[in-house]
Design a protein around this motif. Sequence first.
Motif, PDB file in Angstrom:
ATOM      1  N   SER A 125      -3.461  -2.437  -4.706  1.00  0.00           N
ATOM      2  CA  SER A 125      -2.438  -3.366  -4.222  1.00  0.00           C
ATOM      3  C   SER A 125      -1.664  -2.727  -3.065  1.00  0.00           C
ATOM      4  O   SER A 125      -0.981  -1.717  -3.249  1.00  0.00           O
ATOM      5  CB  SER A 125      -1.476  -3.724  -5.352  1.00  0.00           C
ATOM      6  N   PHE A 126      -1.781  -3.328  -1.892  1.00  0.00           N
ATOM      7  CA  PHE A 126      -1.029  -2.826  -0.740  1.00  0.00           C
ATOM      8  C   PHE A 126       0.468  -2.885  -1.023  1.00  0.00           C
ATOM      9  O   PHE A 126       1.231  -1.986  -0.650  1.00  0.00           O
ATOM     10  CB  PHE A 126      -1.369  -3.638   0.514  1.00  0.00           C
ATOM     11  N   ALA A 183      -5.238 -11.912  -0.380  1.00  0.00           N
ATOM     12  CA  ALA A 183      -5.122 -13.118  -1.206  1.00  0.00           C
ATOM     13  C   ALA A 183      -5.042 -12.772  -2.701  1.00  0.00           C
ATOM     14  O   ALA A 183      -4.616 -13.599  -3.511  1.00  0.00           O
ATOM     15  CB  ALA A 183      -6.308 -14.048  -0.940  1.00  0.00           C
ATOM     16  N   LEU A 184      -5.469 -11.550  -3.082  1.00  0.00           N
ATOM     17  CA  LEU A 184      -5.368 -11.122  -4.489  1.00  0.00           C
ATOM     18  C   LEU A 184      -4.025 -10.445  -4.756  1.00  0.00           C
ATOM     19  O   LEU A 184      -3.634 -10.255  -5.904  1.00  0.00           O
ATOM     20  CB  LEU A 184      -6.494 -10.136  -4.826  1.00  0.00           C
ATOM     21  N   SER A 195      -4.616  -8.034 -13.398  1.00  0.00           N
ATOM     22  CA  SER A 195      -4.673  -9.083 -14.411  1.00  0.00           C
ATOM     23  C   SER A 195      -5.355 -10.333 -13.855  1.00  0.00           C
ATOM     24  O   SER A 195      -5.959 -11.097 -14.590  1.00  0.00           O
ATOM     25  CB  SER A 195      -3.272  -9.416 -14.940  1.00  0.00           C
ATOM     26  N   ARG A 196      -5.286 -10.515 -12.545  1.00  0.00           N
ATOM     27  CA  ARG A 196      -5.970 -11.654 -11.920  1.00  0.00           C
ATOM     28  C   ARG A 196      -7.467 -11.418 -11.824  1.00  0.00           C
ATOM     29  O   ARG A 196      -8.259 -12.327 -12.065  1.00  0.00           O
ATOM     30  CB  ARG A 196      -5.418 -11.895 -10.510  1.00  0.00           C
ATOM     31  N   THR A 197      -7.856 -10.193 -11.425  1.00  0.00           N
ATOM     32  CA  THR A 197      -9.283  -9.919 -11.262  1.00  0.00           C
ATOM     33  C   THR A 197      -9.919  -9.510 -12.592  1.00  0.00           C
ATOM     34  O   THR A 197     -11.131  -9.624 -12.755  1.00  0.00           O
ATOM     35  CB  THR A 197      -9.523  -8.795 -10.235  1.00  0.00           C
TER      36      THR A 197
END
Lengths: 10, 211
Positions: free
Chosen positions: B33-34, B89-90, B139-141
């Motif tokens: 996560s950037f 977008a993630l 948790s999204r991926t």
Amino acid sequence: SSPDAAHDEL
Amino acid sequence: MNVFRLVADLMHLASILILLLKIRKTRSAAGISFKSQLLYLIVFVTRYLDLFTHWVSLYNTAMKVFFIASSGYIVYQMQRRYRATWDPALDTFRIEFLLGGAAVMSLIFHTKFTFLELFWTYSIWLEAVAILPQLFQMSRTGEAETITAHYLFALGAYRGLYVVNWIYRYATEGYWEWIPFLAGMVQTVLYADFFYVYFSRVMRGKKFELP
């Protein structure tokens, strides 16, 4: 305790 | 210095080396996560403002310089060379709430109302939640590369061991501060689900996958 002591930590 | 703190610092050092290794070896920042990396850069810059005003030891100064420089390097490289390898977008966690929340917390809960002390306190509260965009993205991926899981484990263990260090210091020196203790506890609780999956899957040689 002195707040400055915490600054010895990372 | 005690063994918990020393191991904590070494885990922190290891976490960054693992992250740099992951990016170099896979030539990709995918899964990182950037926003979390940006928050860590803000955390270290605001915490170590005393770098030139408050000498502690060569160890202390070298670690501070390394943490600022490496987090700056990672943020810069994610924006430059590795820009195309990760998907914004993630990475959709709203960090405005974390930045604002930490500001409010440091204005309410601090020990001294001075420039350095407020920024130091801000960094402590912000660090507690800086991992949230990363955990949210995972948790999204629903999964993570093994090396990314090792990075996150080392990073989480760092603050978890600092909590043990504070309990140890209270028992042996009578030294106690509520703010870093509570912030460290918050961060460790946020990590709980991750630690569970890490111990139950990654340590047994399986892929990091959320149930």
